[in-house]
Every structure is written in C-alpha cells, then in structure tokens.
Scaffold this active site. Sequence first.
Site, PDB file in Angstrom:
ATOM      1  CD  GLU A 206      -2.752   1.201   2.485  1.00  0.00           C
ATOM      2  OE1 GLU A 206      -3.549   2.142   2.617  1.00  0.00           O
ATOM      3  OE2 GLU A 206      -2.599   0.316   3.351  1.00  0.00           O
TER       4      GLU A 206
ATOM      5  CG  HIS B 104      -0.796   5.809  -1.286  1.00  0.00           C
ATOM      6  ND1 HIS B 104      -1.814   5.125  -1.901  1.00  0.00           N
ATOM      7  CD2 HIS B 104      -0.964   5.598   0.046  1.00  0.00           C
ATOM      8  CE1 HIS B 104      -2.578   4.544  -0.980  1.00  0.00           C
ATOM      9  NE2 HIS B 104      -2.071   4.821   0.201  1.00  0.00           N
TER      10      HIS B 104
ATOM     11  CG  HIS C 167      -7.055   3.505   0.157  1.00  0.00           C
ATOM     12  ND1 HIS C 167      -7.323   4.753   0.652  1.00  0.00           N
ATOM     13  CD2 HIS C 167      -5.777   3.215   0.506  1.00  0.00           C
ATOM     14  CE1 HIS C 167      -6.252   5.211   1.270  1.00  0.00           C
ATOM     15  NE2 HIS C 167      -5.299   4.302   1.201  1.00  0.00           N
TER      16      HIS C 167
ATOM     17  CG  ASP D 270      -0.863   4.494   4.364  1.00  0.00           C
ATOM     18  OD1 ASP D 270      -1.043   4.719   3.152  1.00  0.00           O
ATOM     19  OD2 ASP D 270      -1.646   4.877   5.238  1.00  0.00           O
TER      20      ASP D 270
END
Length: 323
Positions: A5, A7, A161, A284
């Site tokens: 995960e 980004h 998400h 994250d």
Amino acid sequence: MIAIEEHWQLPEVAAEVRALPEQRGDASVMFDEIDDNAERLADLGDARIAWMDDQGVDIQILSLTPPGTQPLDPAPARLLSRRANDIVAEVIRRHPARLRAFATLPMADPEAAVAELERTAGLGFVGAMLYGRTGPTPLDDPRYNELWATAEALRQTIFIHPQIPAGTVRRAAYSGFDPLTDLGLATFAWGWHVETALAALRLIVRGTFDRHPGLQIVLGHWGELLPFWTGRADSLSAIAGLDRKVSDYIRSNVYLTCSGMLDPALLRHAVAVTTPDRLLFSTDYPFQRPSRAEIGAFLAEFPTDEARELFATGNARALFGIS
C-alpha cells in the site's frame, strides 16, 4: 519485503479533484501537501527506491493516492485513469525488480472500468485500488457486477481503500469542531475506516463472494475495524440469506494489511480472528514512514518464523503472482 500500500500522485488528478464542487470533492487531498508528501508522491524513481533501500523494502506495489479518479465525471475519469496507468506501467518497465502496481479504474463508467481492468491485467498489474463509493453509488451496486466477475476471472485482487464520508454524513456526524479537527475525525481518526469497513461488509451481505468465491479483496489498517466486530456482523448472515457467516468470508476472501500500523496488539488480534496466510505488509508510504529498525522490531513480534515470512513476503508473492 513486499509493501503493498504505497502511494503516488498524478498532479492532473489532484487538480481535477480540487476543482470539483465541495459536495463532490474530497478534502483529504490536502494531506498530499503536508510536509514533503507532494515531492515524495511525485517521485517514482531513484529517491523512492533509495527510501525503500533504507527501510529494507524490496518491492513496492504502487497505487494512486486517494481518492483516485472516483469523484470525477466519466470522461475525465476515463482519460486520467488510463494516463495514470500508462505512466506507472512505464515506471515498472524501468524498475521490474522493485515496483508493481494496482490499477486506477474509471468507476463513474462501469463498462470502461471493466475494460481498463482487463487492459491493465494484460500489462502485468496485480489488481486495482477502489474506494467504497462513486458519488452516491456503493461498490455493491448491481452496475458493478461485471467488474467483480472480471476481477475473479482474471485473478485481479481488489484493494478497497479508505475514502472520506459523503457530505451529508460528514455534516451530521463529523462536524461541530474547528475545520481541521472535523476533517481529522472524518478521515484518519475514524470516518475513513468506518466507511471502508461498511463497503466491504456491504459486498459480503450482497452475496458478492457467494457468486464469486475466488474473488479476493484487501483491507488496510488491519481490516478497517471489521475484524474487531465479527461477532456482531455474523448475525447478518441469516437475515441476508448468506451461505456462510460474515467471519467466514473474511477468512476466505479478505486479506488484511497493516498500513504502517506496527502495533503488536493489532497483530495478535488479526492472527486470532483470521490466519497468518491472510496478513500482508505495507507502510502506507509516504503518509507513514516506519524505519528499518521499527519494521524489524515489529517482525520480531510474530509467533513463528513461518508466520513472519508469510507476512513479509510469502502471502504477497502468492496473491499477486510475484516470482
């Protein structure tokens, strides 16, 4: 170590979201601008890989940062989803040993979303990242039936998400403080996670996994609260006419990732309600940036070497077909 995960952002998408009317936009895009997040989100090359090396992360699975293209009208959603996917496909071509990706789909146009999932699967993407609603339309709406069937047939995993609550919900349940506190309450502190858990629970109650038993989804933040409430959620099964208990679907069709929340208490609960082969590692990035030492200390909390290896790499290799 495979982190799932992680980004990035396409400036054109952020600009389109910011230009939307308040009732259709997503205020969480402001988090992109905190500290050096914007710089890190834009980088898909040497600086990102250097950070991975410092953390001890071998592979990142990239995904467009929230809210993706889901708030947009069909035409810009189609255009920018394809552009984002083409950009990240080229990045993966340049760094095949270090990067993979979830696709961005134009959910405002369900037929185009199916076509883009098919296209990106052919480009080697490992699945798609979606959000719980497109406007007022939830993921379990029948207009997305073909998308779920296609995801199952192509073995494309769907990551659901967090997404900011709808405007009416924000005003009713998450307002009354100063603007920043309102936003925090509606997003990272609580609202994001309730919204995501509800989206997954609605898919279960709709019978999505009865129709598509091979379909796999991922929930971040240790399951977005849902694994902590299975005793109550299970009571829905008989009412909704499901084949199994809600908790059974969580154990067979849902993977949980930690989203950088390296809390041993959450790990112990996740292992208790699921199994070690349902857990995945993520940081994250860039919103959470655990160090190599912090990651190592957390890995030491696993009950066995086998469970640790599954969490760090084995489950992701099997789920996403990473050799």
